[in-house]
Scaffold this motif. Structure first.
Motif, PDB file in Angstrom:
ATOM      1  N   ARG A  45       3.106  -7.111  11.032  1.00  0.00           N
ATOM      2  CA  ARG A  45       2.324  -5.894  11.141  1.00  0.00           C
ATOM      3  C   ARG A  45       0.968  -6.110  10.464  1.00  0.00           C
ATOM      4  NH1 ARG A  45       5.401  -0.259  10.433  1.00  0.00           N
ATOM      5  NH2 ARG A  45       6.708  -1.445  11.895  1.00  0.00           N
ATOM      6  N   GLU A  46      -0.090  -5.701  11.146  1.00  0.00           N
ATOM      7  CA  GLU A  46      -1.424  -5.919  10.597  1.00  0.00           C
ATOM      8  C   GLU A  46      -2.224  -4.624  10.567  1.00  0.00           C
ATOM      9  OE1 GLU A  46      -3.799  -8.552  12.974  1.00  0.00           O
ATOM     10  OE2 GLU A  46      -3.554  -7.369  14.795  1.00  0.00           O
ATOM     11  N   GLY A  47      -3.071  -4.513   9.564  1.00  0.00           N
ATOM     12  CA  GLY A  47      -3.927  -3.343   9.443  1.00  0.00           C
ATOM     13  C   GLY A  47      -5.016  -3.356  10.488  1.00  0.00           C
ATOM     14  N   TRP A 106      -6.722  -3.033  -0.976  1.00  0.00           N
ATOM     15  CA  TRP A 106      -5.318  -3.251  -0.609  1.00  0.00           C
ATOM     16  C   TRP A 106      -4.967  -2.697   0.755  1.00  0.00           C
ATOM     17  CZ3 TRP A 106      -3.629   1.511   0.416  1.00  0.00           C
ATOM     18  CH2 TRP A 106      -4.259   2.586  -0.249  1.00  0.00           C
ATOM     19  N   TRP A 107      -5.925  -2.146   1.462  1.00  0.00           N
ATOM     20  CA  TRP A 107      -5.607  -1.294   2.602  1.00  0.00           C
ATOM     21  C   TRP A 107      -4.801  -1.980   3.698  1.00  0.00           C
ATOM     22  CZ3 TRP A 107      -7.057  -1.821   7.741  1.00  0.00           C
ATOM     23  CH2 TRP A 107      -8.047  -2.777   8.017  1.00  0.00           C
ATOM     24  N   GLU A 108      -4.865  -3.295   3.751  1.00  0.00           N
ATOM     25  CA  GLU A 108      -4.152  -3.995   4.810  1.00  0.00           C
ATOM     26  C   GLU A 108      -2.708  -4.359   4.450  1.00  0.00           C
ATOM     27  OE1 GLU A 108      -7.673  -6.765   5.206  1.00  0.00           O
ATOM     28  OE2 GLU A 108      -7.113  -6.584   7.327  1.00  0.00           O
ATOM     29  N   ILE A 109      -2.256  -3.919   3.303  1.00  0.00           N
ATOM     30  CA  ILE A 109      -0.898  -4.236   2.863  1.00  0.00           C
ATOM     31  C   ILE A 109       0.044  -3.123   3.304  1.00  0.00           C
ATOM     32  CG2 ILE A 109       0.574  -4.715   0.888  1.00  0.00           C
ATOM     33  CD1 ILE A 109      -1.959  -5.597  -0.617  1.00  0.00           C
ATOM     34  N   PRO A 110       0.929  -3.371   4.264  1.00  0.00           N
ATOM     35  CA  PRO A 110       1.811  -2.303   4.763  1.00  0.00           C
ATOM     36  C   PRO A 110       2.656  -1.654   3.670  1.00  0.00           C
ATOM     37  CG  PRO A 110       1.867  -4.197   6.238  1.00  0.00           C
ATOM     38  CD  PRO A 110       1.099  -4.621   5.017  1.00  0.00           C
ATOM     39  N   GLY A 111       3.073  -2.448   2.681  1.00  0.00           N
ATOM     40  CA  GLY A 111       3.945  -1.930   1.637  1.00  0.00           C
ATOM     41  C   GLY A 111       3.309  -0.876   0.754  1.00  0.00           C
TER      42      GLY A 111
END
Length: 126
Positions: A45-47, A106-111
């Motif tokens: 999954r990617e931002g 951090w916006w691209e970190i799904p967690g």
């Protein structure tokens, strides 16, 4: 937990456009980060893009200039306008929310996101 409901996916030819939407219940937090992720089969999954409570936006380099994220707070709806679509944009698109934090590096970190929708499929044919 915030409930998110995506809609608006579909199939288009390369070069075409789509708009996907995400309904949410609304926020009482003064700060939040909401956005879109995507996941293609066999890939992580990617931002894609995010917007926060100060209307600051961030985009993945692969979509910058082609996709636009926006929100209508009166309708409790987040949008992603997808233009100049390419076959490599084919994926399930997910809405995500982190109530309580403005978007950061951090916006691209799904967690980092605590609420997710079920996803809406976007398919781009060549």
């Amino acid at each position: 937990q915030v409930q998110l409901v995506e809609s608006g996916g579909g199939s288009v030819q390369a070069g075409g456009s789509l708009r996907v939407s995400c309904r949410h219940p609304g926020y009482t937090h003064s700060a939040y980060c909401m956005g879109w992720f995507r996941q293609a089969p066999g890939k992580e999954r990617e931002g894609v893009a995010v917007i926060d409570s100060d209307t600051s936006t961030r985009y993945a380099s692969s979509v910058k200039g082609r996709f636009t994220i926006s929100q209508d707070n009166a309708k409790n709806t987040l949008y992603l306008q997808l233009s100049s679509l390419k076959p490599e944009d084919t994926a399930m698109y997910y809405c995500a929310a982190d109530p309580g934090d403005r978007c950061g590096d951090w916006w691209e970190i799904p967690g980092r996101y605590i609420s997710w929708g079920q996803g809406t499929q976007v398919t781009v044919s060549s």
